[in-house]
Design a protein around this motif. Structure first.
Motif, PDB file in Angstrom:
ATOM      1  N   ILE A 171     -36.175  63.734 -48.597  1.00 28.79           N
ATOM      2  CA  ILE A 171     -36.356  63.080 -47.299  1.00 28.79           C
ATOM      3  C   ILE A 171     -36.102  64.074 -46.172  1.00 28.79           C
ATOM      4  O   ILE A 171     -36.812  64.084 -45.152  1.00 28.79           O
ATOM      5  CB  ILE A 171     -35.434  61.845 -47.186  1.00 28.79           C
ATOM      6  CG1 ILE A 171     -35.827  60.796 -48.237  1.00 28.79           C
ATOM      7  CG2 ILE A 171     -35.486  61.253 -45.782  1.00 28.79           C
ATOM      8  CD1 ILE A 171     -34.826  59.675 -48.401  1.00 28.79           C
ATOM      9  N   TYR A 172     -35.121  64.928 -46.357  1.00 28.12           N
ATOM     10  CA  TYR A 172     -34.801  65.934 -45.339  1.00 28.12           C
ATOM     11  C   TYR A 172     -35.974  66.873 -45.111  1.00 28.12           C
ATOM     12  O   TYR A 172     -36.354  67.146 -43.962  1.00 28.12           O
ATOM     13  CB  TYR A 172     -33.568  66.727 -45.782  1.00 28.12           C
ATOM     14  CG  TYR A 172     -33.001  67.657 -44.727  1.00 28.12           C
ATOM     15  CD1 TYR A 172     -32.067  67.191 -43.806  1.00 28.12           C
ATOM     16  CD2 TYR A 172     -33.399  68.989 -44.659  1.00 28.12           C
ATOM     17  CE1 TYR A 172     -31.541  68.041 -42.841  1.00 28.12           C
ATOM     18  CE2 TYR A 172     -32.881  69.841 -43.696  1.00 28.12           C
ATOM     19  CZ  TYR A 172     -31.948  69.360 -42.786  1.00 28.12           C
ATOM     20  OH  TYR A 172     -31.441  70.202 -41.820  1.00 28.12           O
ATOM     21  N   VAL A 173     -36.578  67.370 -46.202  1.00 30.17           N
ATOM     22  CA  VAL A 173     -37.718  68.291 -46.071  1.00 30.17           C
ATOM     23  C   VAL A 173     -38.927  67.574 -45.487  1.00 30.17           C
ATOM     24  O   VAL A 173     -39.637  68.122 -44.634  1.00 30.17           O
ATOM     25  CB  VAL A 173     -38.058  68.921 -47.431  1.00 30.17           C
ATOM     26  CG1 VAL A 173     -39.380  69.688 -47.369  1.00 30.17           C
ATOM     27  CG2 VAL A 173     -36.944  69.859 -47.877  1.00 30.17           C
ATOM     28  N   MET A 174     -39.173  66.348 -45.924  1.00 36.58           N
ATOM     29  CA  MET A 174     -40.302  65.586 -45.386  1.00 36.58           C
ATOM     30  C   MET A 174     -40.192  65.427 -43.873  1.00 36.58           C
ATOM     31  O   MET A 174     -41.193  65.495 -43.149  1.00 36.58           O
ATOM     32  CB  MET A 174     -40.353  64.207 -46.046  1.00 36.58           C
ATOM     33  CG  MET A 174     -41.395  63.260 -45.444  1.00 36.58           C
ATOM     34  SD  MET A 174     -43.095  63.693 -45.854  1.00 36.58           S
ATOM     35  CE  MET A 174     -43.419  62.525 -47.172  1.00 36.58           C
ATOM     36  N   GLU A 175     -38.971  65.267 -43.367  1.00 35.15           N
ATOM     37  CA  GLU A 175     -38.796  64.934 -41.956  1.00 35.15           C
ATOM     38  C   GLU A 175     -38.483  66.140 -41.080  1.00 35.15           C
ATOM     39  O   GLU A 175     -38.270  65.991 -39.871  1.00 35.15           O
ATOM     40  CB  GLU A 175     -37.704  63.868 -41.825  1.00 35.15           C
ATOM     41  CG  GLU A 175     -38.109  62.565 -42.514  1.00 35.15           C
ATOM     42  CD  GLU A 175     -37.129  61.439 -42.319  1.00 35.15           C
ATOM     43  OE1 GLU A 175     -35.947  61.725 -41.978  1.00 35.15           O
ATOM     44  OE2 GLU A 175     -37.514  60.270 -42.520  1.00 35.15           O
ATOM     45  N   LEU A 176     -38.460  67.340 -41.647  1.00 40.04           N
ATOM     46  CA  LEU A 176     -38.299  68.526 -40.814  1.00 40.04           C
ATOM     47  C   LEU A 176     -39.449  68.627 -39.823  1.00 40.04           C
ATOM     48  O   LEU A 176     -40.601  68.359 -40.163  1.00 40.04           O
ATOM     49  CB  LEU A 176     -38.293  69.782 -41.690  1.00 40.04           C
ATOM     50  CG  LEU A 176     -37.014  70.092 -42.471  1.00 40.04           C
ATOM     51  CD1 LEU A 176     -37.293  71.199 -43.477  1.00 40.04           C
ATOM     52  CD2 LEU A 176     -35.892  70.507 -41.528  1.00 40.04           C
ATOM     53  N   ASP A 177     -39.129  69.042 -38.614  1.00 43.13           N
ATOM     54  CA  ASP A 177     -40.212  69.227 -37.659  1.00 43.13           C
ATOM     55  C   ASP A 177     -41.074  70.408 -38.084  1.00 43.13           C
ATOM     56  O   ASP A 177     -40.640  71.294 -38.824  1.00 43.13           O
ATOM     57  CB  ASP A 177     -39.671  69.430 -36.244  1.00 43.13           C
ATOM     58  CG  ASP A 177     -38.858  70.708 -36.103  1.00 43.13           C
ATOM     59  OD1 ASP A 177     -39.470  71.788 -36.016  1.00 43.13           O
ATOM     60  OD2 ASP A 177     -37.617  70.627 -36.087  1.00 43.13           O
TER      61      ASP A 177
END
Length: 323
Positions: A224-230
């Motif tokens: 989820i963290y990587v998916m939501e990186l700008d």
């Protein structure tokens, strides 16, 4: 004011990783989850997958669906592992593009790296040497998934990212006595040995290979963290032709140390023996996680704590487990 929600499809939501991603996304007020069981949607049918995407108006896709297994399963069913995984990822990634889904996260595997890659394994070691023969078909399917994402990004401007986890374990793992990965296999074997008061438990191989293990809750968090990186942060730590990011703990242990920790967690008091007639597989598998660390994410669950959590789940669910 009504909060606008993004529609997020998690493919493989009943699997170990997919279910962990679903658990964490359910806590989000800005997410409307979309899931389909195997009975509701055959991911190996291009027509069915395309029809599904045409009606859903999805904003994001987590591609966690895969056919997975340990050394024995990969050796026994190589055609299934390459065929089924190629079909699923091709159908989902292709349909996502055709129906306007801009963001997708593909979950791969650390077995994509060469058998004798320098340790710890960096993302740029991909395709620099021969793969481990026992799981080469599965690894090739996962490499194809990475390249599918890269190619849609290059040709069509999509934002399809890939994460490569180390060895995963946790709730909803496969505890089949023959077709499972090392941690669920050992947990089940030591548990049954304890119940049967067996004097000895045999572990495949010499016990010398080094392995890194990541609890599935950490994997879901990282995904989820990587998916939501700008876009700028993500682009800064990847290259145009190298879009995947390793996910792991950055720490490994021997299979002997793992087996001894499992015995401790289960409460098994007998002897731990090693069957050197069985294959060891890759000598060492440790991921270089410096990119993900630089992006601001680190694993938080220790191996012993993660094993205790997984064993508790096993005890609560063993009546429903396969095999």
């Amino acid at each position: 004011m009504t909060l606008e929600k993004k529609r997020v499809f998690v493919a493989g939501h009943k699997g170990m990783v997919g279910s962990a991603i679903v658990r964490q996304l359910k806590e989000r007020a800005d997410v409307e989850l979309v899931t389909r069981s195997r009975q509701e949607l055959d991911l190996m049918s291009q027509a069915a997958v395309d029809d599904f995407f045409s009606t859903q108006r999805l904003d994001e896709v987590y591609l966690a669906a895969a056919k997975v297994g340990g050394i024995h399963a990969n050796n026994t069913y190589p055609a299934d592992f390459i065929h089924d995984n190629l079909l699923m990822e091709s159908n989902i990634i292709g349909s996502a593009h055709r129906h306007g889904v801009q963001k997708l996260l593909f979950l791969g595997s650390s077995c994509i790296y060469p058998k004798y890659a320098d340790q710890p394994m960096r993302e740029d070691s991909l395709l620099t040497g021969e793969l481990e023969p026992t799981n080469e078909p599965y690894a090739i399917a996962k490499i194809a998934g990475i390249k599918l994402c890269e190619s849609f990004n290059r040709q069509h401007g999509r934002d399809y990212r890939s994460v490569m986890p180390t060895n995963l374990y946790g709730p909803n793992d496969n505890f089949h006595p023959e077709n499972s990965h090392v941690i669920p296999a050992l947990l089940r074997r030591f548990h049954e040995a304890k119940i049967n008061s067996d004097d000895q438990v045999a572990v495949w191989g010499s016990g010398k290979p080094m392995r890194e293990f990541l609890h599935v809750n950490d994997m879901a968090s990282a995904s989820i963290y990587v998916m939501e990186l700008d876009d700028d942060s993500y682009a800064e730590h990847t290259q145009t032709m190298l879009s995947h990011i390793n996910v792991g703990t950055g720490v490994d242990c021997t299979i002997r140390e793992l087996a001894e920790t499992v015995a401790k967690v289960v409460g098994y008091q007998g002897e731990v023996a090693f069957d050197t007639s069985k294959p060891d597989g890759t000598p060492r598998k440790l991921l270089d996680v410096s990119r993900l660390t630089a992006l601001g994410w680190q694993a938080s669950i220790s191996l012993e704590d993660g094993l205790r959590n997984t064993y508790e789940w096993f005890l609560e669910n063993q009546a429903q487990l396969r095999g």
